[in-house]
Design an enzyme around this catalytic site. Structure first.
Site, mmCIF file in Angstrom:
data_model
loop_
_atom_site.group_PDB
_atom_site.id
_atom_site.type_symbol
_atom_site.label_atom_id
_atom_site.label_comp_id
_atom_site.label_asym_id
_atom_site.label_seq_id
_atom_site.Cartn_x
_atom_site.Cartn_y
_atom_site.Cartn_z
ATOM 1 N N ASP B 71 41.799 32.853 21.849
ATOM 2 C CA ASP B 71 42.091 31.592 21.661
ATOM 3 C C ASP B 71 41.909 30.440 22.660
ATOM 4 O O ASP B 71 42.136 29.234 22.409
ATOM 5 C CB ASP B 71 43.152 31.449 21.082
ATOM 6 C CG ASP B 71 44.485 31.769 21.709
ATOM 7 O OD1 ASP B 71 44.245 32.556 22.602
ATOM 8 O OD2 ASP B 71 45.537 31.263 21.564
ATOM 9 N N HIS B 72 41.575 31.125 23.875
ATOM 10 C CA HIS B 72 41.351 29.897 25.145
ATOM 11 C C HIS B 72 39.902 30.232 25.584
ATOM 12 O O HIS B 72 39.277 29.224 26.387
ATOM 13 C CB HIS B 72 42.393 30.352 26.156
ATOM 14 C CG HIS B 72 43.666 29.817 25.703
ATOM 15 N ND1 HIS B 72 44.184 28.549 26.212
ATOM 16 C CD2 HIS B 72 44.345 30.585 24.887
ATOM 17 C CE1 HIS B 72 45.543 28.547 25.509
ATOM 18 N NE2 HIS B 72 45.656 29.537 24.832
ATOM 19 N N HIS B 158 51.362 34.235 32.315
ATOM 20 C CA HIS B 158 51.240 34.525 30.868
ATOM 21 C C HIS B 158 50.534 35.834 30.801
ATOM 22 O O HIS B 158 51.382 36.697 29.937
ATOM 23 C CB HIS B 158 50.541 33.322 30.119
ATOM 24 C CG HIS B 158 50.291 33.504 28.860
ATOM 25 N ND1 HIS B 158 51.123 33.762 27.761
ATOM 26 C CD2 HIS B 158 48.835 33.883 28.224
ATOM 27 C CE1 HIS B 158 50.458 33.827 26.613
ATOM 28 N NE2 HIS B 158 49.174 33.905 26.981
ATOM 29 N N GLU B 204 51.380 23.509 27.072
ATOM 30 C CA GLU B 204 51.375 24.209 25.747
ATOM 31 C C GLU B 204 52.962 23.971 25.361
ATOM 32 O O GLU B 204 53.857 23.622 25.955
ATOM 33 C CB GLU B 204 50.975 25.632 25.976
ATOM 34 C CG GLU B 204 52.272 26.436 26.882
ATOM 35 C CD GLU B 204 52.376 27.861 26.288
ATOM 36 O OE1 GLU B 204 52.707 27.607 24.940
ATOM 37 O OE2 GLU B 204 52.896 28.572 27.126
ATOM 38 N N HIS B 416 48.823 23.072 21.643
ATOM 39 C CA HIS B 416 49.213 24.410 21.717
ATOM 40 C C HIS B 416 50.480 24.573 20.954
ATOM 41 O O HIS B 416 51.432 25.482 21.506
ATOM 42 C CB HIS B 416 48.996 25.197 22.756
ATOM 43 C CG HIS B 416 48.709 26.537 22.725
ATOM 44 N ND1 HIS B 416 49.876 27.533 22.227
ATOM 45 C CD2 HIS B 416 47.584 27.356 22.647
ATOM 46 C CE1 HIS B 416 49.097 28.904 22.355
ATOM 47 N NE2 HIS B 416 47.842 28.798 22.342
ATOM 48 N N LYS B 464 51.914 -0.065 64.636
ATOM 49 C CA LYS B 464 52.987 -0.077 65.667
ATOM 50 C C LYS B 464 53.580 -1.175 65.762
ATOM 51 O O LYS B 464 54.623 -1.497 66.163
ATOM 52 C CB LYS B 464 52.276 0.534 66.904
ATOM 53 C CG LYS B 464 52.077 1.989 67.128
ATOM 54 C CD LYS B 464 51.780 2.339 68.314
ATOM 55 C CE LYS B 464 51.662 4.036 68.405
ATOM 56 N NZ LYS B 464 50.472 4.614 68.793
#
Lengths: 579, 598
Positions: B71-72, B158, B204, B416, B464
């Site tokens: 699904d990715h 994951h 997600e 997702h 400076k």
């Protein structure tokens, strides 16, 4: 920008760079050649070594027993000592980061980390950390296998009375015994692992990034950069295609200073020819019924040697000859090399997608051809051991480890051979305490690091504004094939030097906040140039400069400070229009 | 105002077919290119015609794939080979190794078993061609896609090789999490990202409303159920994808069998598995610390108790545990076993992961007691026990909030996940973290306005000077705040901040010196020196000047204060003169003298 050279060995470098108030150490190589002044440490008491005549300078009885003579050379009878990086130049507690380029240049890390007050972070790639650890563990293991109660010390005070080359030893009082297991563990804990192309921030002032150097698994060149200045540190690079991922040049281009170390130590030997010669010598010896000893490190070239030798022996119908790989970390090293796909050359990498192991040694081990053993006492070694055979073992200096045992075992037989492949040690000096020697010895050094001609081409491609190298590389007495050439100014260093590098800072990056940016109204002041006055409150956090809208002073509460700080939004210039 | 535009072509208020388009700094980037498992028609793939009618290569600058789940990445060969895209594609090394296996497996299921015409689906050759276009990246490696786009991968935990991607174009940036897991499991570590402060975090939200209980409890629970089932002679079916959860479940069951000395056979569907374990072995550096440390002594992915499954075992009597792919019961072996075992109430089905709408897995989980199948048309009664184990490695609500706090984004976008659950999490993010949160539906475009900062080069001398804590102004030493004053010069795309004098010199501009002079008449009889003293004391009170200046004129910065007149006259003339640069101070002093007697 300051540069401190803590090591004089071009292939075991250790230097420090100070820039933008950051102190960065580049590598911490350990000079191991000092070991060659010591007698070998045998695993089992050797009658030959024990019966070598002692050597005592006149009227110096306290040195009695510290020195022994073998075949006209004098050796120290004591566990070997190492020459760590120079400690007097800088305070190690000020080191913010150590960048390690490869595992051969990190063996002094436990010495540095053990220094009082060390607080820095060590950056190394994962393979560098892991294999470096294996090398340190192996060193320590070998040392602990052959403990000695006494360490010879007195000879160091009488250097002037000793024969060459001992009398030329560089500051032996600084030499140290090997570190302990705790020191190794401490050093490893300090390491933050990085990947190629990963930009690490050093106090917001500098960014350091490793890129592949093609020399060994996980080897890296480092770029150290701020928004304006870029320093490139190249150590141990290779343009040959062996097993590691190839050299990446894009990130190394256009540096203010290119620091170049670790060129080949054996410029007159071609590595491709040498690996062929190596295989031929092994086959020749085996056919004559002799055994072959290959002193080696537990990782690196040994993978290529095994990969080339196994099929070569098959062709020579010597496939029944066993290959032994004896090292306390042999199994780890072999297993580990096969899980590092991301760090391998393209050809090895594609095998992983099949999925097949990238190196053939997994197959060789499974098929019983290659046999890794922890040591000679390991289970099954005596049962499996049969001659003739090929033994890969450490340490390449022949001063301790299992090589000592095999030298004593095979040295008396002219059929046997020892083949040196490591360019780190002069082989005749390695052999000196074993003389007289009946066995054959061959020197087929395989050094994949850059040749001088390759280095010169690299310098031309990278176009640095200045080049910094060890003095050895720029010495005019060198042969022409061993000289560096560059169109830019060349600076050189020796151990103990402190150099000011030609890098001057002129600018700093300033982020103008969104609110402030909105209020600016640039007016054109020339062709393609617009300008606006800007007044803002400066915030400096983590060395990052940000300019924000200055608070408007309350109308009444006028202090001198507010009044003097108030600046007009406009500057007056141009033609004056007086009506 | 610069903006970032985001349009989900998939995964907008939905799970499955992740595909998100991001327009940032004039670049178009596609995040994931997934397929929907619940559909068999054109809804399966994202609608690429939305991007461009012509060539995708011209419109897209790069494609980034977060991990190997279909699904990715399932639509990638379709997109590159059938729609046509030849630009750069990025994924991690393990993803590049494993994705083609899964794609090929899915292709077989779709084409051979469902008998789909091969013209509508990609071929094996296309999968190979597609993978050739992929550039593999390592964690934390900064990859320069072109001169402007820079991407960097972070560990997502994951599945093996899952990554979150940080995309930067100029000074705008987006983080896309893909799927991630904030708690380390048996073989993977937890997701990690540094404080990179992106303008937008696209996360997600599969478990947007779930706060999972302790992992140990869940594991114990499921093992108990499996044990009970096999003890009463039942068969346990665990549908899994060959890679990912499967390995963790195997490690879990293996150690339980070892501990309890159970003799009931455990099977794993053959084919993918062996290869899968090989991949796990070779990419062991992407697993967790413990596995990495022990892999030489004991390879976690060589199982003693788990044996390969043969189709004929399906009919065997007696208890057994079977892992079979695919995980959502939408086709293949797991579905066949399910059809065979479902009618027996002794048996048990454990669904260890999320199932997309339309799959048998989803129906069964929602309590369907009868499942209908087409060709051949059959109805299967579901009497077996169905257990859902929230085991799939997504971050729960707590984890998502934690990640947001790690990376400190300016805006958050949820993808997702289910629409209603997103609403809950969205309000939580808005309330607890006071961040703008978006959850666009598929095809809906979100525009995020970013505030640009300007990066300028400031000369060290100016920095400076203005960073000095104390400054000399005329005769005075004044404490200073860090106020920087200069000129911003824009030349081409170079922006610099210079000191005003340096800027004028560079531009060849001569500034006019303007001096204002004003006279105040004071009524103050007595010697002139007394008047000067009086003015000085007055200004001292107002401004805190400390110096004693004697008889001469008073100097404060460029402001000059003089008194004229003679000692005998009552009226004195106070002359105040100042430069244009010191207008504020000069005007203040003038006013102050005018009102000296009030």
């Amino acid at each position: 920008m300051k540069f401190y050279a803590l090591s004089g060995h071009p292939n075991k470098p250790c230097s420090v760079l100070r820039f933008k108030q950051c102190t960065i150490m580049l590598d911490c190589g350990l000079d191991e050649t000092t070991m060659l002044n010591f007698l070998p440490l045998p695993l089992v008491p050797s009658r030959r070594l024990a019966s070598l005549p002692t050597w005592t300078p006149k009227e110096q009885p306290q040195v009695e027993g510290e020195l022994r003579e073998c075949a006209g050379k004098v050796f120290i009878d004591s566990p070997p000592e190492f020459c760590p990086p120079q400690t007097s130049l800088i305070d190690f507690s000020e080191v913010d980061a150590i960048l390690v380029s490869n595992y051969t240049s990190m063996l002094a890390l436990p010495f540095i980390v053990a220094e009082r007050g060390f607080r820095g972070t060590v950056y190394a790639t994962e393979p560098t950390l892991h294999i470096g650890r294996l090398c340190m563990d192996e060193l320590l293991y070998h040392m602990e296998q052959t403990p000695r109660a006494q360490h010879a010390q007195h000879w160091k005070r009488l250097l002037h009375l000793l024969p060459a080359p001992l009398c030329h030893a560089y500051k032996p009082k600084l030499w140290r015994q090997l570190y302990s297991a705790d020191a190794i563990a401490d050093a490893v804990r300090r390491v933050h692992t990085v990947g190629y192309g990963e930009k690490m921030d050093v106090f917001g002032a500098l960014r350091v990034m490793p890129s592949s150097s093609g020399y060994c698994l996980g080897s890296a060149n480092w770029t150290i950069s701020s928004e304006y200045e870029k320093i490139v540190y190249v150590n141990g690079s290779s343009t040959l295609t062996t097993h590691p991922k190839q050299l990446e040049q894009a990130q190394l281009r256009g540096a203010r200073v290119l620091i170049l170390n670790g060129l080949t130590q054996v410029p007159s030997y071609n590595p491709d020819d040498m690996i062929g010669a190596f295989c031929a010598k092994v086959a020749h010896t085996l056919k004559g019924g002799g055994n072959v000893l290959v002193p080696c490190c537990p990782s690196g070239i040994v993978y290529d040697l095994i990969e080339c030798l196994a099929p070569y022996l098959d062709q020579q119908s010597l496939s029944q000859v066993p290959l032994f790989f004896v090292s306390p970390v042999a199994e780890h090293s072999l297993a580990y090399s096969n899980i590092l796909a991301e760090w391998l050359s393209h050809n090895k990498q594609v095998r992983v997608y099949l999925p097949e192991e990238p190196f053939p040694h997994g197959q060789l081990v499974a098929g019983g051809r290659l046999r890794p053993y922890k040591n000679l006492q390991a289970d099954g070694f005596s049962a499996e051991f049969r001659q003739p055979c090929v033994v890969f073992a450490g340490h390449p200096s022949l001063r301790f480890g299992d090589t000592v045992h095999f030298m004593e075992l095979w040295g008396g037989n002219a059929a046997n051979a020892v083949i040196f492949t490591s360019p780190d040690f002069p082989y005749l000096e390695c052999l000196a305490p074993y003389q007289p020697l009946a066995m054959n010895y061959y020197f087929t050094p395989i050094d994949t690091s850059l040749y001088f001609s390759q280095a010169n081409k690299l310098i031309r491609d990278l176009k640095p504004q200045a080049l910094l190298t060890p003095a050895q590389y720029a010495s005019p007495v060198q042969r022409s094939e061993c000289q560096l050439e560059a169109d830019c100014p060349v600076l050189t260093y020796r151990r103990g030097d402190v150099l000011t590098l030609p890098v001057r800072r002129a600018h700093q990056r300033l982020q103008l906040s969104a609110e402030l940016s909105e209020r600016l109204s640039p007016v054109p002041v020339g062709p393609g140039v617009a300008a606006a006055t800007v007044t803002g409150l400066l915030h400096v956090q983590d060395n990052r400069h940000r300019l924000d809208v200055a608070p408007t002073p309350a109308s009444e509460a006028a202090s001198l400070q507010e009044l003097t700080e108030a600046r007009p939004r406009y500057h007056t210039y141009g033609a004056v229009h007086v009506p | 105002m610069p903006e970032i535009k985001v349009t989900p072509l998939g995964a907008g208020q939905d799970v499955g077919r992740s595909c998100i388009l991001v327009s940032i700094g004039g670049k178009n980037i596609m995040l994931d290119c997934g397929m929907h498992m619940g559909h068999n028609d054109e809804r399966r793939f994202p609608d690429f015609s939305y991007i461009a009618d012509g060539s995708l290569t011209e419109h897209l600058d790069c494609v980034i794939i977060s991990h190997f789940h279909l699904d990715h990445c399932g639509a990638l060969p379709f997109m590159t080979e059938m729609v046509g895209y030849s630009g750069p594609i990025y994924m991690t090394y393990p993803t590049k190794a494993i994705a083609p296996i899964l794609l090929e497996d899915m292709r077989k299921v779709a084409v051979e078993r469902k008998g789909e015409s091969s013209t509508s689906f990609f071929t094996s050759q296309m999968v190979k061609e597609c993978m050739k276009k992929v550039t593999a990246v390592n964690l934390h490696q900064t990859v320069q896609v072109d001169s402007e786009i820079e991407i960097k991968a972070y560990y997502a935990g994951h599945v093996l090789g899952a990554a979150m991607f940080h995309v930067r174009v100029g000074d705008q940036s987006v983080v896309y999490t893909g799927d991630y897991n904030m708690t380390p499991d048996r073989h993977l570590g937890a997701a990690w990202i540094d404080k990179c402060c992106p303008d937008l975090l696209i996360t997600e939200s599969t478990y947007a409303t779930t706060i999972r209980d302790s992992k140990r409890c869940r594991e114990r629970d499921i093992l108990k159920k499996v044990h009970e089932c096999v003890e009463r002679g039942g068969k346990v079916l665990i549908p899994v994808f060959a890679l990912g959860r499967a390995q963790e479940l195997c490690i879990l069951l293996e150690s339980y069998w070892e501990r309890t000395n159970l003799k009931v056979p455990v099977y794993f569907s053959l084919g993918l598995t062996e290869k899968a374990n090989n991949y796990y072995k070779m990419f062991i550096t992407w697993t967790n610390q413990k596995i990495k440390k022990t892999f030489v002594e004991r390879n976690m992915f060589e199982f003693k108790h788990i044996k390969p499954f043969d189709k004929s075992y399906m009919e065997n009597p007696g208890p057994m545990v079977v892992f079979a792919s695919p995980g959502m019961l939408h086709a293949g072996l797991s579905l066949n076993i399910f059809k065979r075992w479902a009618p027996d109430e002794k048996n048990m089905l454990i669904m260890p992961g999320y199932c997309v709408v339309g799959t048998v897995g989803h129906k069964v989980l929602n309590g369907a007691k009868k499942v209908e199948f087409e060709n051949p048309r059959t109805v299967v009664d579901v009497r077996m026990a169905v257990e859902y184990m929230s085991f799939s490695a997504h971050a729960d609500a707590k984890g998502i909030m934690q990640l947001i706090q790690y990376c400190q984004p300016k805006n958050v976008m949820l993808v997702h996940g289910d629409a209603e659950k997103m609403v809950f999490l969205k309000s939580k993010i808005q309330q607890e973290l006071s961040l703008d949160c978006f959850n666009p539906a598929n095809g809906e475009t979100c525009t995020i306005v970013t505030k640009p900062t300007i990066a300028a080069d400031v000369s060290l001398s100016l920095l400076k000077r203005d960073l000095q804590p104390v400054a000399e102004i005329g005769d005075l030493r004044v404490k200073r705040r860090k106020l920087l004053h200069g000129v911003l010069m824009v030349k081409g795309n170079k922006v610099r901040v210079l000191d005003s004098d340096a800027a004028c010199a560079e531009l060849g501009v001569t500034r006019h010196e303007i001096r204002f002079t004003s006279t105040v008449t004071l009524e103050d009889p007595g010697p002139v020196s007394r008047t000067i003293d009086k003015l000085h004391t007055h200004l001292q009170k107002r401004l805190g000047i400390t110096q004693h200046l004697g008889d001469g004129p008073i100097n404060i910065g460029s402001v000059l204060l003089q008194v004229s007149g003679s000692d005998q006259e009552d009226l004195k003339e106070a002359i105040v003169s100042w430069t244009y640069q010191d207008d504020a101070l000069g005007s203040y002093i003038l006013n102050s003298i005018k009102n000296i007697d009030r």
